[in-house]
Each structure stands twice: as structure tokens, then as C-alpha cells.
Design a protein around this motif. Structure first.
Motif, PDB file in Angstrom:
ATOM      1  N   GLU A  66     -30.811  51.414  19.102  1.00 33.99           N
ATOM      2  CA  GLU A  66     -31.349  51.630  20.437  1.00 33.99           C
ATOM      3  C   GLU A  66     -30.574  52.766  21.097  1.00 33.99           C
ATOM      4  OE1 GLU A  66     -32.624  48.716  24.064  1.00 33.99           O
ATOM      5  OE2 GLU A  66     -30.540  48.624  23.430  1.00 33.99           O
ATOM      6  N   VAL A 120     -25.782  47.340  24.085  1.00 33.20           N
ATOM      7  CA  VAL A 120     -26.711  48.264  23.447  1.00 33.20           C
ATOM      8  C   VAL A 120     -27.084  47.677  22.097  1.00 33.20           C
ATOM      9  CG1 VAL A 120     -27.013  50.583  22.528  1.00 33.20           C
ATOM     10  CG2 VAL A 120     -25.695  50.231  24.626  1.00 33.20           C
ATOM     11  N   LYS A 121     -28.382  47.597  21.830  1.00 32.01           N
ATOM     12  CA  LYS A 121     -28.821  46.984  20.581  1.00 32.01           C
ATOM     13  C   LYS A 121     -28.760  47.977  19.426  1.00 32.01           C
ATOM     14  CE  LYS A 121     -31.757  43.531  22.731  1.00 32.01           C
ATOM     15  NZ  LYS A 121     -33.124  43.029  22.988  1.00 32.01           N
ATOM     16  N   PRO A 122     -28.756  47.453  18.199  1.00 32.10           N
ATOM     17  CA  PRO A 122     -28.766  48.364  17.048  1.00 32.10           C
ATOM     18  C   PRO A 122     -30.008  49.253  17.091  1.00 32.10           C
ATOM     19  CG  PRO A 122     -28.390  46.098  16.350  1.00 32.10           C
ATOM     20  CD  PRO A 122     -28.763  46.045  17.792  1.00 32.10           C
TER      21      PRO A 122
END
Lengths: 240, 240
Positions: free
Chosen positions: A62, A58-60
Motif C-alpha cells: 500500500e 501502512v498495509k503491505p
DNA sequence: CCAATAGTGTCTGTGAGACATTATGTT
DNA sequence: AACATAATGTCTCACAGACACTATTGG
């Protein structure tokens, strides 16, 4: 004590353990009358050359759902995913990833059996596997898949989710084959028809007929998904 | 690509974003005929003096379920939690905690209305709140509580979970009041009894009678939880 | 014609809802 | 006695399963 530890953690990043969060997705479809799941072949250690659920970090900034949708697009190569996506549950056993602490938020996706070849922008192998002929799986993904199958088997009883496995418009025979594949049973044709049509807003009739198949037989009427979000009465699966 | 980013992350901790993982628990009970949820009052910023679900950070090498059980013991002051605990789902909206990225794994716990006062080892206020009279809630906890209530309302239909809200042995009237409180309806006494007893292994008769209440009336027979994990047929909630 | 699939009609058993009746306690 | 609560009996309706029958296509 919760509020206090929250407070401390806010000013001391080392006060809480670093955890990586990933999303893993069980993409399901019906192929050749069997419930199938999309797997990718890992190219790196650990579990190199084992098969695994598609997923990633999971991206920052996001959202979890957004991360799942992004991975879904990347892995299927479809810019807009033509199916249903929902969160399953999270898996956080400390040793589930041998490298570090990883908490995975698992998702379930359902899609019709599109001729479009899956496999995204990378060269790793990716294909659908029938659920009763799965290969060796990486991490705890076998358990995740079991949970995903159980969820789908239950959920098509009381929700119109089975329609996510077929393209619109569809025949009642196609919808019945979805239930048969997911439950691994055969259903009574006439009773299935009566149950589907007597459940309000499950499907709506399209005033058209499907092209007759190569085997002959009377052409079937076509239907589309209705507005119902919950089925009343439910499509109860046979008890035996 | 997943396997590759996994691989990189294993050797470069800064390649994946630092995320804090917490567990938040919706502890439910039936009190005065109403479904209630345990909340604690926050003593620190943000949301100081707001009410929130009990919870806290997952410790290193601690399983998610174990973390939930630990928080449960700490918050209720009970060394062994006398009820049911299960994972609800995870919440990871990026801005749900204003301080940092926090992914929360939410749990649901159900317990009988014990006279034991809740409130753990810290001085923060903690009490049960009726679900239709909740205070202002911190973070996205109002949404989590909504999801928890919805889950419980559905799950007591097809699982014997309603028995987690009563102490053994119990009367059928006590069990019926659980269903009525959770669903917010009144149920037909005679039909409820017939349904419960005709569902195999839902409850088993204890050959004893409950002490008659202050209001008089015939003493009720006592029952205990049966071995069933799923109810066939289900306890369908009234549609109207 | 036959084969194959789609769709309709009907019977039967089970379970849910409504309601009447009996049983057993307290005051 | 009156009252309150627990438990039983019975009727009706809705729905699921089984099965016979009709409808419409291709060989």
C-alpha cells in the motif's frame, strides 16, 4: 557501503531492524471561526483514553498516500474525502511509541465544516477540537499538530489551499474567515477583497449571489476555486 | 480501530508488515556556478553501477535525524558536517525497491564547496553532479532530487538558507552567485545588495575586506550569517 | 428610517526593478 | 591610463494598508 549493506539486507532479513510504519493524519476544518483538528479517543494502552490523531499501519503493498486516504475515509465516514491531503513529514524518534519502533508518516488534510458527523466504523469517540483548547495528547502527537498548524499557516499564503476549507461556491467573506481563523487575526475587509481578486486564477466569479443572512446586509457574490496552484502575488499575513 | 490494531500489533509482531526504513540524503553545493548534488555509484544489484543518493538503513534506537547525520559524516568524510540538514519528505511506493518494502525518509543537506574531497570510508565512487547534467539514477532517486531542488529553490526565498552554501565570512557577490545558481537566473547586482541589507538580521557586516581577486576590481566587504531564521521581507525570485 | 454586510475609490508608504554614478582595486 | 568589480543614489511602478464612501439587503 550503502550499496553493500543494501545487498546484504536483501538476502538476510534480520540484517535490518524491523520497523512499523504508520500514517497519522491531522484533519483540519474551520468551525465557529476557529481552526479545529479531528482527534480520536484511544481505547487501549498505552495512552488509554488519551486523545490522538487518527491513523494506522501502512498495509503491505500500500502506498503511503493510499494508506492516508484509506484512514481518512474510515475515520470521517466519507467514501470520497472532500478536501485536500498532503504529506507533512515523518517522525521516528526511537522511543516515541513505548511498545516498539514506529516511524510515523504524518499527513495534513483540510476539509470544509460539513454537517456530516465524523466518526467511522468503530465506536471510539471522535470529534473536532479547537487548536487553542486541545486535550492531553498521546505519543508525540502534540508536536505533530504544532508542525501541521505551522505548515498550514504558511501554505495558505502562497497556495490556494484556504479554499479547501470552504464549500463551493463560496463568498469572499467566507474565504476571509478561513484566513482569520488559521492566522488568528482579523483582516481588513476591503483590502482582502482587492488582494484576492487581483491574484490571477485564485478564484473565479460565479454569476450569482449568496442568499442574504439572518442579520441583513447586501448579498455577497459567489466564487469558485480558480486554476492557480500558486498565488502570485502571495497573500502575505500581517507582520504585527 | 487504530488503538485496537496498535494494541494487537504490540503483542503479535507478525500483525504488522515488516518494513525497512532508510534515509537518503541530497547533499547539495554550488560548484562552478552550478547547483550540484552528491551521488555515489552503486556496486551491487539492483541498479548496479547506477548512481544513487547516499543513504542507508536506520539503525535500531537511532533517530531519523541522527541516521542522516551519521550517513552524512560517512559519505563526506567530515566528522562534523559543515552545513544545514533538514528532512524533505518520505517515499514509500511499494515497488520503489525491487527487493523488499522500503520506506525512505529523504533529507536535504547544503554545504559550501569545500576543497575537501568527498568519498567516505569505502571505495565506491562518489562525486558531485551538476543538476542539469545528472546521470541515470537508481530507484526513484530522480524524483527525490526533483523534490529536493524544488524545496531549496523555494526555501532560500524566505529563509537565510542560502548562506549555508558559502563559507564565512562571505561577500555579497558570493551570496548572490548562490541565488543565481539555485534559481538558474541572473540577478541585478545593485538591487540584490539593497534587498539583502534591508532584510533585518539576514547578514551582519564584518568590518573587513575580501582580498581582491585576480581580475582586479574594488575589494568587497565581508559578512557573516545573521540571527534571522525567517526573512522579512523575503528574497522573491524573479517571476519571468 | 437604521443597522448590517458587500463592494468601490483613493491616498500613502514601502519595496522591487532599472539604470546612472561614484569608489577602489589590478594591470 | 584602461578595466573590472563594489557600492551608492534615484526614478518609477506595483502593491499593501488605511479609510472614506456607495450599494443592497432586512428590520
Amino acid at each position: 557501503m550503502t550499496s553493500e549493506s543494501d545487498f546484504l539486507a536483501a538476502y538476510d532479513p534480520s540484517a535490518f531492524p524491523a520497523v512499523a510504519v504508520t500514517v497519522d493524519i491531522a484533519v483540519m476544518t474551520i468551525r465557529n471561526g476557529q481552526l479545529c483538528i479531528l482527534l480520536i479517543q484511544r481505547g487501549a494502552q498505552p495512552f488509554q483514553s488519551s486523545w490522538a490523531l487518527p491513523g494506522g499501519f501502512v498495509k503491505p503493498d500500500e502506498d503511503l498516500d493510499s494508506a492516508a486516504r484509506r484512514e481518512l475515509s474510515e475515520e470521517t465516514g466519507l467514501s470520497t474525502f472532500p478536501g485536500h491531503l498532503e504529506q507533512l513529514r515523518s517522525y521516528g524518534e526511537p522511543k516515541r511509541d513505548p511498545r516498539m519502533r514506529v516511524v510515523s508518516v504524518a499527513y495534513i488534510a483540510m476539509m470544509p465544516d460539513l454537517p456530516t458527523p465524523v466518526g467511522g466504523d468503530d465506536a471510539a469517540a471522535a470529534r473536532f477540537w479547537a487548536i487553542d483548547d486541545l486535550p492531553q495528547l498521546a505519543f508525540d502527537h502534540a508536536g505533530i499538530i504544532n508542525d501541521a498548524i505551522e505548515r498550514v499557516r504558511n501554505k495558505i499564503e502562497y497556495s490556494p489551499l484556504a479554499t479547501s476549507f470552504v464549500e463551493e461556491p463560496f463568498t469572499l467573506a467566507e474565504l476571509r474567515r478561513v484566513y482569520e481563523a488559521v492566522w488568528g487575526t482579523t483582516l481588513h475587509v476591503a483590502n482582502f477583497r482587492r488582494k484576492v481578486l487581483s491574484t490571477p486564477d485564485f478564484v473565479v466569479a460565479e454569476d450569482a449571489l449568496a442568499p442574504s443572512g439572518s442579520e441583513g446586509g447586501r448579498p455577497a457574490e459567489l466564487y469558485r476555486r480558480g486554476p492557480a496552484r500558486l498565488l502570485h502575488p502571495a497573500m502575505l499575513r500581517p507582520s504585527s
